[in-house]
Design a protein around this motif. Sequence first.
Motif, mmCIF file in Angstrom:
data_model
loop_
_atom_site.group_PDB
_atom_site.id
_atom_site.type_symbol
_atom_site.label_atom_id
_atom_site.label_comp_id
_atom_site.label_asym_id
_atom_site.label_seq_id
_atom_site.Cartn_x
_atom_site.Cartn_y
_atom_site.Cartn_z
ATOM 1 N N VAL A 181 0.670 -1.793 0.169
ATOM 2 C CA VAL A 181 0.458 -0.019 0.142
ATOM 3 C C VAL A 181 0.892 1.465 0.169
ATOM 4 O O VAL A 181 0.226 2.263 -0.600
ATOM 5 C CB VAL A 181 -1.519 -0.171 1.321
ATOM 6 C CG1 VAL A 181 -2.136 -1.082 1.204
ATOM 7 C CG2 VAL A 181 -0.397 -0.117 2.528
ATOM 8 N N VAL A 182 2.063 0.734 0.375
ATOM 9 C CA VAL A 182 3.562 2.308 -0.623
ATOM 10 C C VAL A 182 4.000 1.669 -0.533
ATOM 11 O O VAL A 182 5.391 1.065 -1.352
ATOM 12 C CB VAL A 182 3.677 2.266 1.675
ATOM 13 C CG1 VAL A 182 4.717 3.589 1.549
ATOM 14 C CG2 VAL A 182 2.670 2.903 2.800
ATOM 15 N N THR A 183 4.104 3.342 -1.959
ATOM 16 C CA THR A 183 4.996 3.310 -2.958
ATOM 17 C C THR A 183 6.284 3.303 -2.507
ATOM 18 O O THR A 183 7.075 3.435 -1.452
ATOM 19 C CB THR A 183 5.031 4.289 -4.048
ATOM 20 O OG1 THR A 183 5.591 5.170 -3.389
ATOM 21 C CG2 THR A 183 3.643 4.061 -4.280
ATOM 22 N N GLU A 184 7.261 2.589 -3.626
ATOM 23 C CA GLU A 184 8.857 2.301 -2.865
ATOM 24 C C GLU A 184 10.005 3.828 -3.117
ATOM 25 O O GLU A 184 10.507 4.204 -2.547
ATOM 26 C CB GLU A 184 9.915 2.057 -4.247
ATOM 27 C CG GLU A 184 9.336 0.299 -4.157
ATOM 28 C CD GLU A 184 10.187 -0.869 -4.754
ATOM 29 O OE1 GLU A 184 10.905 0.190 -6.155
ATOM 30 O OE2 GLU A 184 10.314 -1.826 -5.284
ATOM 31 N N ASP A 185 8.885 4.502 -3.821
ATOM 32 C CA ASP A 185 9.444 5.879 -3.326
ATOM 33 C C ASP A 185 9.091 6.664 -1.870
ATOM 34 O O ASP A 185 9.822 7.171 -1.747
ATOM 35 C CB ASP A 185 8.806 6.871 -4.654
ATOM 36 C CG ASP A 185 9.249 6.613 -6.140
ATOM 37 O OD1 ASP A 185 10.374 6.445 -5.938
ATOM 38 O OD2 ASP A 185 8.974 7.453 -6.950
ATOM 39 N N GLU A 186 8.020 6.534 -1.347
ATOM 40 C CA GLU A 186 7.096 6.994 -0.424
ATOM 41 C C GLU A 186 7.614 6.590 1.232
ATOM 42 O O GLU A 186 8.314 6.783 1.512
ATOM 43 C CB GLU A 186 6.142 6.633 -0.587
ATOM 44 C CG GLU A 186 5.297 7.612 -1.074
ATOM 45 C CD GLU A 186 3.562 6.859 -1.341
ATOM 46 O OE1 GLU A 186 2.502 7.688 -1.175
ATOM 47 O OE2 GLU A 186 3.060 5.636 -1.211
ATOM 48 N N LEU A 187 8.765 5.103 0.669
ATOM 49 C CA LEU A 187 9.578 4.386 1.955
ATOM 50 C C LEU A 187 11.038 4.224 1.827
ATOM 51 O O LEU A 187 11.009 5.110 2.856
ATOM 52 C CB LEU A 187 9.486 3.057 1.320
ATOM 53 C CG LEU A 187 8.543 2.004 0.584
ATOM 54 C CD1 LEU A 187 9.206 0.556 0.064
ATOM 55 C CD2 LEU A 187 7.687 1.351 2.456
ATOM 56 N N GLU A 188 11.281 5.550 0.717
ATOM 57 C CA GLU A 188 12.825 6.273 0.337
ATOM 58 C C GLU A 188 12.184 7.163 0.559
ATOM 59 O O GLU A 188 13.542 7.481 1.853
ATOM 60 C CB GLU A 188 12.774 6.172 -1.357
ATOM 61 C CG GLU A 188 14.355 6.937 -1.536
ATOM 62 C CD GLU A 188 14.209 8.078 -0.976
ATOM 63 O OE1 GLU A 188 15.584 9.289 -0.026
ATOM 64 O OE2 GLU A 188 12.959 8.759 -1.828
ATOM 65 N N GLY A 212 -5.021 -0.099 5.845
ATOM 66 C CA GLY A 212 -4.348 -1.315 6.395
ATOM 67 C C GLY A 212 -4.881 -2.704 6.017
ATOM 68 O O GLY A 212 -5.622 -3.206 7.926
ATOM 69 N N PRO A 213 -4.656 -3.095 4.985
ATOM 70 C CA PRO A 213 -5.599 -4.491 4.512
ATOM 71 C C PRO A 213 -4.823 -5.908 5.598
ATOM 72 O O PRO A 213 -5.631 -7.161 5.575
ATOM 73 C CB PRO A 213 -5.860 -4.694 2.855
ATOM 74 C CG PRO A 213 -4.114 -3.812 3.024
ATOM 75 C CD PRO A 213 -4.325 -2.497 3.727
ATOM 76 N N ASP A 214 -3.495 -5.295 5.690
ATOM 77 C CA ASP A 214 -2.808 -6.525 5.921
ATOM 78 C C ASP A 214 -2.292 -6.332 7.191
ATOM 79 O O ASP A 214 -2.098 -4.515 7.812
ATOM 80 C CB ASP A 214 -2.094 -7.080 5.542
ATOM 81 C CG ASP A 214 -1.557 -8.803 5.654
ATOM 82 O OD1 ASP A 214 -1.864 -8.727 6.786
ATOM 83 O OD2 ASP A 214 -0.782 -9.390 4.685
ATOM 84 N N ASN A 215 -1.397 -6.525 7.952
ATOM 85 C CA ASN A 215 -0.728 -7.071 9.338
ATOM 86 C C ASN A 215 0.312 -6.612 8.816
ATOM 87 O O ASN A 215 0.773 -6.121 7.577
ATOM 88 C CB ASN A 215 0.074 -7.561 10.080
ATOM 89 C CG ASN A 215 -1.136 -9.471 10.594
ATOM 90 O OD1 ASN A 215 -0.805 -10.061 10.604
ATOM 91 N ND2 ASN A 215 -2.089 -8.134 11.134
ATOM 92 N N ILE A 216 1.123 -4.983 9.616
ATOM 93 C CA ILE A 216 2.290 -4.708 9.159
ATOM 94 C C ILE A 216 3.478 -4.200 9.758
ATOM 95 O O ILE A 216 3.429 -3.989 11.508
ATOM 96 C CB ILE A 216 1.939 -2.609 9.068
ATOM 97 C CG1 ILE A 216 0.658 -2.842 8.380
ATOM 98 C CG2 ILE A 216 2.734 -1.933 8.301
ATOM 99 C CD1 ILE A 216 -0.807 -1.383 8.840
ATOM 100 N N THR A 217 4.925 -4.702 9.867
ATOM 101 C CA THR A 217 6.044 -4.982 10.360
ATOM 102 C C THR A 217 7.074 -4.942 9.942
ATOM 103 O O THR A 217 7.135 -4.585 8.286
ATOM 104 C CB THR A 217 5.907 -6.529 10.420
ATOM 105 O OG1 THR A 217 5.268 -6.756 10.888
ATOM 106 C CG2 THR A 217 6.634 -6.603 11.308
#
Length: 245
Positions: A201-208, A232-237
């Motif tokens: 749900v979060v793009t690689e650009d946003e992760l960076e 938040g459709p799934d657990n997030i870790t």
Amino acid sequence: MASLTDVGCQRENNEDSYLYWEPAGDEEFQRKGRLAVIADGMGGHEGGQEASRMAVETVREVYDQAFRDDPQTALVESFAEAHSRIQDYAERYPAFYGMGTTCTACVLRGRKLYFAHVGDSRLYLVRAARILRLTRDHSYVGRLVESGIVRAEDAEKHPQRHILTAALGAGRDLAVDRAEHGVAMQDGDDLLLCTDGLWSVVTEDELETAVSRNTPTECCAALVKLARQRGGPDNITLQVLRVGP
């Protein structure tokens, strides 16, 4: 470094597990380095939770006890043992039939990175405002991308993206992706380990951007918040490790 896990907005249980470990003694620390592991369980609420917990604990135990001189070999051996233990557990307790888990683990020893990986959790390297994915997804859609049938930018929205082709505890044979010779790290590098509850749900650009502009602790909080804002459709870790000077 910092770690954070969240159940998300649509699940009742958290089937993810994570672990950060380093030896207590200086001599052992120099030999074995730092270990970070994440796992995303599958096979029902209790089965998924148990599989991911067994994976991270077994990887830590075996990496520590079976370590000789090579971090990469120890990581692969720890994955093989986790695979076997999860399968044995499912055979002893039929209610857990089908349990399994992704697992991504990395070791930082000095300025060298080693990793082992099965499933669709991910390990990223962020360097000089660029992000590089070090792992490949062991999934049906991942195969379609590798064969050119599906574009990479379409894969994360594909309806069959959650179908795994490899997991600890699933199948007889286990093929572990690895860093054969270690990856040279530089001052200021960041490592991001995350489950698909984040990267889907979060793009690689946003992760960076989040990794580069924040401390590891702030980054974890910001990315979990963003994933939850997007349903938040799934657990997030996730875990973030920053290499200092």
